[in-house]
Design an enzyme around this catalytic site. Structure first.
Site, short mmCIF file in Angstrom:
data_model
loop_
_atom_site.label_atom_id
_atom_site.label_comp_id
_atom_site.label_asym_id
_atom_site.label_seq_id
_atom_site.Cartn_x
_atom_site.Cartn_y
_atom_site.Cartn_z
N CYS A 8 0.51 -1.19 -0.40
CA CYS A 8 -0.13 0.01 0.35
C CYS A 8 0.98 1.42 -0.07
CB CYS A 8 -0.93 -0.18 0.85
SG CYS A 8 0.16 0.07 2.27
N ASP A 126 -8.40 3.62 1.25
CA ASP A 126 -6.79 4.26 2.37
C ASP A 126 -8.18 4.21 3.57
OD1 ASP A 126 -5.31 5.07 3.87
OD2 ASP A 126 -4.63 5.41 1.60
P1 4NP Z 1 -1.73 2.62 3.40
O1 4NP Z 1 -2.53 3.53 4.33
O2 4NP Z 1 -0.92 3.33 2.62
O3 4NP Z 1 -2.88 1.97 3.45
O4 4NP Z 1 -0.93 2.41 4.76
C1 4NP Z 1 -1.99 5.51 4.62
C2 4NP Z 1 -0.47 5.62 5.22
C3 4NP Z 1 0.42 6.90 5.36
C4 4NP Z 1 -0.21 7.90 4.63
C5 4NP Z 1 -1.31 7.49 3.26
C6 4NP Z 1 -1.73 6.28 3.62
N1 4NP Z 1 0.17 9.12 4.74
O5 4NP Z 1 0.41 10.35 3.59
O6 4NP Z 1 1.46 8.77 5.95
#
Ligand code: 4NP
Length: 157
Positions: A8, A126
């Site tokens: 992800c 997300d």
């Molecule tokens: P993930 O969610 O991709 O499902 O782990 C996110 C975690 C952090 C961030 C974006 C999405 N971020 O911008 O820090």
């Protein structure tokens, strides 16, 4: 050994959730000596951190443990792993852009569940931005079940 990598953006919400759920399914199917599971993010913001509390809470609620730490995907992962599964199109496109000549099968994670008729979309939204960890869990649970079915069939395990 069949190697499966979930990917992800940050490796703190969706892909660790998928890693934990899939590992639990693999263990329960008695396949832990045949299938190896890991996760990674395309970004480096959270490297070394534990999973997001929302992910840890919903896993605990479902009696699944997880103590992994976030890491960033590396080009070598795309040759080391057999299946590289992206949580959304942005992640898929990043991997494909950097994955010329890769050995792994690189696809959207929900492709298998969609083919099986278990979900309608092919991206896991997300939960980092709207706290939708319940929705993510439900989609990822169905995605993992369909993925395991497909791997068992195509790999004969
Ligand atoms: P993930 O969610 O991709 O499902 O782990 C996110 C975690 C952090 C961030 C974006 C999405 N971020 O911008 O820090």
């Amino acid at each position: 050994m069949i190697r499966v990598l979930f990917v992800c953006l940050g490796n703190i919400c969706r892909s660790p959730m998928a890693e934990a759920i899939f590992q639990d399914m693999v263990n329960k199917a008695g396949l832990s000596s045949k299938i190896m599971v890991d996760s990674a993010g395309i970004g480096s913001w959270h490297v070394g951190e534990r999973a997001h509390n929302g992910t840890l809470e919903i896993l605990t609620k479902n009696k699944i443990s997880y103590d992994g730490r976030a890491r960033q995907i590396e080009r070598v992962d795309l040759d080391k792993f057999d299946y590289v599964l992206a949580m959304d199109r942005e992640v898929l496109q990043y991997i494909l852009r950097n994955g010329t000549g890769a050995q792994a099968e690189i696809t959207l994670f929900l492709t298998y569940a969609k083919l099986a008729g278990a979900v309608t979309g092919d991206e896991v939204p997300d939960p980092y931005y709207d706290n939708s960890f319940d929705r993510a869990y439900s989609l990822i649970q169905r995605g993992c079940a369909a993925l395991l079915d497909s791997i068992r069939q195509s790999e004969g395990v």
